[in-house]
Design a protein around this motif. Structure first.
Motif, PDB file in Angstrom:
ATOM      1  N   PHE A 142      -3.287   4.336   1.432  1.00  0.00           N
ATOM      2  CA  PHE A 142      -2.148   3.599   1.964  1.00  0.00           C
ATOM      3  C   PHE A 142      -2.505   2.563   3.008  1.00  0.00           C
ATOM      4  O   PHE A 142      -1.697   1.679   3.278  1.00  0.00           O
ATOM      5  CB  PHE A 142      -1.183   4.598   2.621  1.00  0.00           C
ATOM      6  CG  PHE A 142      -1.802   5.305   3.794  1.00  0.00           C
ATOM      7  CD1 PHE A 142      -1.633   4.808   5.079  1.00  0.00           C
ATOM      8  CD2 PHE A 142      -2.587   6.421   3.633  1.00  0.00           C
ATOM      9  CE1 PHE A 142      -2.226   5.429   6.170  1.00  0.00           C
ATOM     10  CE2 PHE A 142      -3.175   7.055   4.707  1.00  0.00           C
ATOM     11  CZ  PHE A 142      -2.992   6.563   5.983  1.00  0.00           C
ATOM     12  N   LEU A 148       1.483   4.381  -5.273  1.00  0.00           N
ATOM     13  CA  LEU A 148       0.632   3.396  -4.602  1.00  0.00           C
ATOM     14  C   LEU A 148       0.422   2.155  -5.468  1.00  0.00           C
ATOM     15  O   LEU A 148       0.420   1.037  -4.967  1.00  0.00           O
ATOM     16  CB  LEU A 148      -0.733   4.011  -4.273  1.00  0.00           C
ATOM     17  CG  LEU A 148      -0.766   5.087  -3.183  1.00  0.00           C
ATOM     18  CD1 LEU A 148      -2.126   5.778  -3.168  1.00  0.00           C
ATOM     19  CD2 LEU A 148      -0.473   4.481  -1.820  1.00  0.00           C
ATOM     20  N   GLU A 179       1.569   9.696   3.931  1.00  0.00           N
ATOM     21  CA  GLU A 179       1.474   8.232   3.946  1.00  0.00           C
ATOM     22  C   GLU A 179       1.349   7.638   2.541  1.00  0.00           C
ATOM     23  O   GLU A 179       1.598   6.444   2.343  1.00  0.00           O
ATOM     24  CB  GLU A 179       0.299   7.788   4.813  1.00  0.00           C
ATOM     25  CG  GLU A 179       0.524   7.965   6.298  1.00  0.00           C
ATOM     26  CD  GLU A 179       0.415   9.399   6.771  1.00  0.00           C
ATOM     27  OE1 GLU A 179       0.991   9.741   7.834  1.00  0.00           O
ATOM     28  OE2 GLU A 179      -0.252  10.222   6.081  1.00  0.00           O
ATOM     29  N   ASP A 180       0.975   8.454   1.561  1.00  0.00           N
ATOM     30  CA  ASP A 180       0.863   7.950   0.191  1.00  0.00           C
ATOM     31  C   ASP A 180       2.211   7.528  -0.379  1.00  0.00           C
ATOM     32  O   ASP A 180       2.259   6.855  -1.419  1.00  0.00           O
ATOM     33  CB  ASP A 180       0.241   9.013  -0.715  1.00  0.00           C
ATOM     34  CG  ASP A 180      -1.215   9.275  -0.389  1.00  0.00           C
ATOM     35  OD1 ASP A 180      -1.870   8.354   0.144  1.00  0.00           O
ATOM     36  OD2 ASP A 180      -1.702  10.392  -0.653  1.00  0.00           O
ATOM     37  N   HIS A 210       4.487   5.818   1.556  1.00  0.00           N
ATOM     38  CA  HIS A 210       5.036   4.803   2.457  1.00  0.00           C
ATOM     39  C   HIS A 210       5.811   3.712   1.709  1.00  0.00           C
ATOM     40  O   HIS A 210       6.851   3.247   2.177  1.00  0.00           O
ATOM     41  CB  HIS A 210       3.908   4.151   3.265  1.00  0.00           C
ATOM     42  CG  HIS A 210       3.627   4.799   4.582  1.00  0.00           C
ATOM     43  ND1 HIS A 210       4.135   6.033   4.951  1.00  0.00           N
ATOM     44  CD2 HIS A 210       2.898   4.368   5.646  1.00  0.00           C
ATOM     45  CE1 HIS A 210       3.725   6.337   6.169  1.00  0.00           C
ATOM     46  NE2 HIS A 210       2.977   5.349   6.614  1.00  0.00           N
TER      47      HIS A 210
END
Length: 289
Positions: free
Chosen positions: A192, A273, A56-57, A59
């Protein structure tokens, strides 16, 4: 071979799907983002997360990469978040074993792969490339340095290890929140999504994975000389500030590797991010070359 989309408490970004990637070394949870509609596919990227991190980092990278013609697959490594692994047996998390997992993931994608590894993921990816570079068409070290992490980050890892020795994962999470959201390495209370997703991701991690890979970060040898002999285009990408591997150290590594170098202004240890759009464009620009 692949399986259909799976139900997950970690919704994928628009246009992507969460699924299981079946490999000769087991199944791995991935987020798979195809190229945007009407865009010709230019390549395939495999994205490996860092310590305490997860698929998910990445995304915020999928959509801009899709617009540039790159299918991107972000993966939870063995024992990370939604990928299974033993809770106590540390042997499957030895670096060479995780590197073999990466080679199996690349083989399952059945296409030449642009490999990207963030932080710990970069060192695991490097080990995979040194075992066999043939599945890859390029390799990007994303905020990932030449050897062991900085002394300040070693202290953070030691605190985590000491806590895991006497506390459950849920108790450690409560202690993390009591101290306030930590800075990287990996930042288990930073990332995230919402705090509940951060908590669930933390609880999903296998303690043996955290213990083994944390030790790896603290003793990793400098393998720049080995990597410099690999006939792949190399890229060193980082933020303008990094407490885990200082930016001048990353500059020197890039020079020793004769690698393309990108510094993302305003970003720190996680450009994916902090500044996802310029990070995605920097990756795509490198791959376009």
């Amino acid at each position: 071979m692949t399986r259909p989309s799976i139900a997950t408490p970690f919704p994928p970004p628009p246009g992507a799907r969460s699924r299981a990637l079946r490999t000769e070394r087991g199944e791995f949870a991935v987020v798979d983002a195809p190229v945007a509609a009407g865009v010709e596919q230019r390549g395939v990227a495999l994205l490996l997360p860092g310590f305490t991190g997860s698929k998910e980092d990445f995304h915020r990278l999928h959509e801009p990469l899709a617009a540039r013609g790159y299918r991107s697959i972000a993966v939870d490594g063995r024992g990370q978040n939604e990928s299974d692994g033993p809770a106590e047996d540390e042997s499957p998390y030895a670096q060479e074993e995780l590197a073999k997992d990466v080679l199996a993931q690349a083989a399952a994608l059945d296409a030449p792969v642009h490999l990207v590894g963030h932080s710990l993921g970069g060192q695991i990816a490097r080990a995979a490339v040194l075992l066999d570079h043939s599945p890859f068409v390029s390799f990007t070290l994303l905020s990932s340095g030449p050897g062991e992490i900085s002394e300040s980050q070693k202290q953070r890892v030691k605190l985590l290890h000491d806590a895991l020795a006497v506390m459950s994962m849920s108790q450690v999470w409560a202690a993390i929140l009591a101290m306030g959201p930590p800075e990287e390495v990996g930042g288990p209370a930073r990332g995230f999504g919402k705090l509940e997703q951060m908590r669930l991701r933390w609880l999903n991690h296998k303690p043996a994975q955290l213990l083994t890979t944390g030790r790896q970060l603290c003793v990793e040898p400098d393998r720049v000389g080995e990597l410099a002999t690999v006939p792949l285009p190399l890229h060193v990408l980082s933020g303008a500030r990094d407490d885990t591997w200082p930016v001048p150290l990353l500059d020197a590594m890039a020079e020793d590797l004769r690698a393309h170098r990108t510094v993302v202004p305003g970003a720190e240890h996680s450009p994916n991010l902090d500044k996802p759009l310029p990070t995605a464009h920097a990756l795509a620009d490198f791959w376009d070359r």
